[in-house]
Design a protein around this motif. Structure first.
Motif: not given
Ligand code: ADP
Length: 514
Positions: A6-14, A16-21, A30-44
């Motif tokens: 469950l917590t993993a799923l929450i982490n994934a959704i959060t 993902f949504v925040l990265g896109i946002f 660049p800050i937003n882009k690299t953050f999105a990459l980072f958020a994507f890695a966390v999502f993955f």
């Protein structure tokens, strides 16, 4: 264990949504882009984590635990990439970044071999916990190396930065500590240390805090955004619970709970947004007020200065010799006019301060020199009132510090001037000293003192203690308010201590050395 998936799923959704946002908030930065990459890695990482947790056979558990490592490899590097953009040190740290990417690529190719993960075995109550392969420890070394180095860079920057950036770095740092601390609880079991990965859920908090720091930077708004994130987070938890329901009854119950919460959450967010609108209106009104005070004070200053000029010419006898009877009253007019000019200047300072228009220009200066000059200047005044005015210098000369000279001068002048004003017998002692990484000025008088009650609001606008109203009927109560604002600009502190009525008062000013 349901809680881990469950917590993993929450982490994934959060993430993902925040990265896109964050990405769509400003696609080019660049800050937003690299953050999105980072958020994507966390999502993955977290989504694979989720699939690994719910895996029913060793093959798929092994596959997903390897896929999870794939995400984890890039988390620290993308994070570092983000941090060096964030701190504006990309050029300086480029090489370390490239090195990180090379390392990450090597680990990337090793991930689906047995050198990263040998296989899966049951551990505690996890049926398929991965066993570390040959290079797993090296991967961990890279992981923590890059994370801790990023922390170090941010911590160093935090101390130097001011304003919005200072706040942002604070949020990123807090977020990082929480998130990586939580995420690291995963690594113990790999080495047979019986610590459960209970911190997992904290990863979502981390990503959320960093996102907040990027998109919103004002403290006030950060509180609002945190409310919103909390609502969204709880909604996610409820939704995730609904998705993994095991029976229709459970699905119906959890589903309605989710919908009900969405409704309440919507109302909550709406009321928060309304509050922001109200605040904005208030801000506009406040600006109009400051503007008014500013214009009015400007307009008042010119004629007051003219009056001052003419009266001094009269006193000097430029328009003919003054009769003895006229001398004294004209002198009184002159002094009252001076006080008015003082007040108008203070009001002008205040309105500029409120509108954020006052400049802050610190230079390396000696506090001792400023204080000595002021004492020299006010000595005549003290002598005239039969008061002593003495300076106790520190044993060792104080180092020079970065301060806005004219502002600090005005503050100290005001306080010593007050001390002379509110003291009938005795005098004023000024002490300079260095306390741990701060310079302190202590101004104590043997005057009328301040009661506990009066002390509370002393540094507020238009506050005047009994002493002020009795002894000097033409003070304004603006001086100390401006003084406090000026000292706060320097990240210093100003306060007063007094034993009570007729026991004298001591004002303290503390300024940081760095
Ligand atoms: P002003 O002196 O023009 O009234 P300030 O803001 O400088 O305005 O001071 C606010 C009030 O604080 C004063 O009116 C007085 O009552 C009190 N105060 C300030 N300094 C002293 C002091 N050294 N001893 C006693 N009271 C003081």
């Amino acid at each position: 264990m349901e809680i881990y998936s469950l917590t993993a799923l929450i982490n994934a959704i959060t993430s993902f949504v925040l990265g896109i946002f964050v990405y769509f908030k400003n696609k080019k930065a660049p800050i937003n882009k690299t953050f999105a990459l980072f958020a994507f890695a966390v999502f993955f990482w977290s989504f694979s984590y989720f699939l690994w947790q719910i895996a029913k056979d060793p093959q798929s558990a092994l596959f997903w635990s390897r896929s999870l490592i794939l995400g984890a490899i890039f988390i620290p590097i993308f994070y570092f990439h983000f941090v060096i953009y964030f701190l504006d040190i990309f050029e300086e740290k480029k090489r370390i970044l490239v090195f990180g990417y090379v390392l990450a690529l090597i680990f990337f190719f090793l991930t689906f071999t047995s050198s990263m993960i040998k296989g899966v075995t049951p551990k505690l109550f996890f049926p398929y916990w991965p066993e570390p392969g040959m290079v797993f420890s090296q991967f961990l070394l890279m992981f923590f190396g890059y994370i801790i180095y990023s922390w170090y860079l941010m911590f160093r920057a935090y101390e130097k930065l001011t304003g919005i950036k200072h706040e942002q770095v604070k949020y990123v740092l807090i977020g990082t500590f929480i998130g990586f601390f939580g995420g690291s609880t995963n690594y113990f079991l790999w080495y047979d240390i019986p610590i459960l990965p209970l911190g997992n859920g904290l990863v979502a908090v981390y990503v959320a805090l960093v996102a907040v720091a990027i998109v919103k930077y004002r403290l006030m708004n950060i509180r609002v955004i945190l409310t919103e994130s909390l609502v969204v987070l709880i909604a996610f938890i409820l939704l995730a619970e609904t998705i993994i329901s095991k029976s229709l009854l459970e699905l119906l119950f959890r589903g309605s709970l989710f919908l009900f919460f969405c409704f309440i959450g919507y109302l909550l967010i709406k009321s928060v947004l309304n509050e922001i609108k109200l605040r904005e209106k208030l801000e506009i009104a406040n600006n109009a007020k400051s503007e008014f005070v500013s214009i009015a004070s400007h307009q008042l200053r010119t004629p007051l200065t003219a009056v001052k000029g003419y009266i001094s010419l009269m006193i000097d006898g430029t328009y003919g010799k003054l009769s003895q009877e006229l001398q004294k009253p004209l002198q009184n007019v002159y002094e009252s006019n001076e006080k008015l000019i003082d007040l108008v200047n203070n009001l002008l300072n205040l309105s500029r301060l409120e509108a954020g228009k006052i400049e802050f220009s610190p230079t390396l200066s000696s506090l001792e020199k400023i204080v000595s000059d002021i004492i020299e200047e006010l000595k005549i005044n003290a002598d005239k009132n039969g008061l002593y005015l003495k300076l106790v210098k520190p044993k060792r000369a104080l180092p020079e510090i970065m301060i806005d000279q004219s502002k600090i001068r005005q503050v100290i002048l005001n306080i010593i001037d007050n001390a002379i004003k509110y003291t009938k017998d005795g005098g004023i002692t000024i002490k300079l000293r260095e306390t741990d990484s701060k310079e302190q000025i202590m101004i104590s008088d043997t005057g009328i003192g301040i009661s506990q009650d009066e002390m509370k609001g002393l540094f507020q606008m238009f506050s005047r203690a009994a002493a002020g109203t009795k002894l000097h009927t033409n003070g304004s109560g603006v001086g100390l308010h401006v003084a406090k604002k000026f000292i706060e600009m320097h990240r210093g502190r100003i306060w007063v201590e007094s034993e009570g009525k007729d026991k004298g008062s001591t004002f303290f000013i503390e300024l940081p050395i760095k």
